[in-house]
Design a protein around this motif. Structure first.
Motif, PDB file in Angstrom:
ATOM      1  N   LEU A   1       1.352  61.175   3.829  1.00  0.00           N
ATOM      2  CA  LEU A   1       0.121  60.983   4.604  1.00  0.00           C
ATOM      3  C   LEU A   1      -0.835  62.146   4.353  1.00  0.00           C
ATOM      4  O   LEU A   1      -0.611  63.248   4.861  1.00  0.00           O
ATOM      5  CB  LEU A   1       0.445  60.893   6.093  1.00  0.00           C
ATOM      6  CG  LEU A   1       1.288  59.708   6.534  1.00  0.00           C
ATOM      7  CD1 LEU A   1       1.850  59.933   7.926  1.00  0.00           C
ATOM      8  CD2 LEU A   1       0.461  58.440   6.486  1.00  0.00           C
TER       9      LEU A   1
ATOM     10  N   CYS B   1      -5.423  60.336   6.244  1.00  0.00           N
ATOM     11  CA  CYS B   1      -4.516  59.431   6.970  1.00  0.00           C
ATOM     12  C   CYS B   1      -4.083  60.035   8.305  1.00  0.00           C
ATOM     13  O   CYS B   1      -4.089  59.348   9.337  1.00  0.00           O
ATOM     14  CB  CYS B   1      -3.287  59.111   6.119  1.00  0.00           C
ATOM     15  SG  CYS B   1      -3.608  58.023   4.719  1.00  0.00           S
TER      16      CYS B   1
ATOM     17  N   LEU C   1      -2.621  52.511   5.182  1.00  0.00           N
ATOM     18  CA  LEU C   1      -2.298  52.913   6.557  1.00  0.00           C
ATOM     19  C   LEU C   1      -2.858  51.907   7.559  1.00  0.00           C
ATOM     20  O   LEU C   1      -2.176  51.514   8.501  1.00  0.00           O
ATOM     21  CB  LEU C   1      -2.848  54.316   6.847  1.00  0.00           C
ATOM     22  CG  LEU C   1      -2.790  54.783   8.303  1.00  0.00           C
ATOM     23  CD1 LEU C   1      -1.360  54.847   8.810  1.00  0.00           C
ATOM     24  CD2 LEU C   1      -3.488  56.119   8.457  1.00  0.00           C
TER      25      LEU C   1
END
Length: 158
Positions: free
Chosen positions: A81, A85, A123
């Protein structure tokens, strides 16, 4: 594997088509759509584990989470991530689309994806899948759907 999840979500869940319960039929359809057998099994397993996360007795870390919290990401999570994100996850919590439990479910499912590259658009789809599968989060699902599909074009509106 992520492509299969997207295919299933767009063709069955998002379109509100009746979901096939028979794994063999679903596997055959996915094979005809051009997906490989091992990837199909991984995707179906991923979805089963998402459903299992709702059983808090099997995942006690989800039941102890109450109220606001600050999430400290592991090194592996930071690798998967990026800053964008992680910032988006924080934003979703701040606007109450995710709570602490659904955030953890999203992170759990992201870390189980068999993919090298993971982007903000990915995501958003994982968040949508999690919210769809958690009872009582219909409003958050609808709002997340609006965020994904009603994105405004760049530049000023006239």
């Amino acid at each position: 594997m992520f492509d299969i999840l997207m295919y299933l979500f767009e063709n069955y869940i998002h379109s509100e088509a009746e979901i096939m319960v028979d794994h063999d039929e679903l596997t055959d359809e996915l094979t005809r759509a051009g997906f490989h057998q091992d990837e199909i099994y991984k995707a179906l397993s991923w979805l089963e584990k998402l459903a299992d996360l709702q059983h808090n007795d099997e995942h006690p870390y989800l039941t102890r989470l109450t109220g606001p919290s600050t999430r400290i990401y592991t090194a592996q999570e930071v690798q998967r991530l990026d800053t964008e994100c992680r910032g988006f996850l924080m934003f979703l919590e701040q606007v109450n689309l995710l709570d602490v439990t659904t955030r953890e479910m999203v992170i759990d499912r992201i870390m189980e994806l068999d993919t090298k590259d993971f982007y903000l658009d990915d995501l958003k789809w994982v968040v949508l899948m999690v919210l769809f599968n958690v009872p009582g989060h219909e409003k958050a699902y609808s709002q997340m759907e609006d965020l994904i599909f009603d994105e405004r074009p760049d530049g000023p509106l006239h």
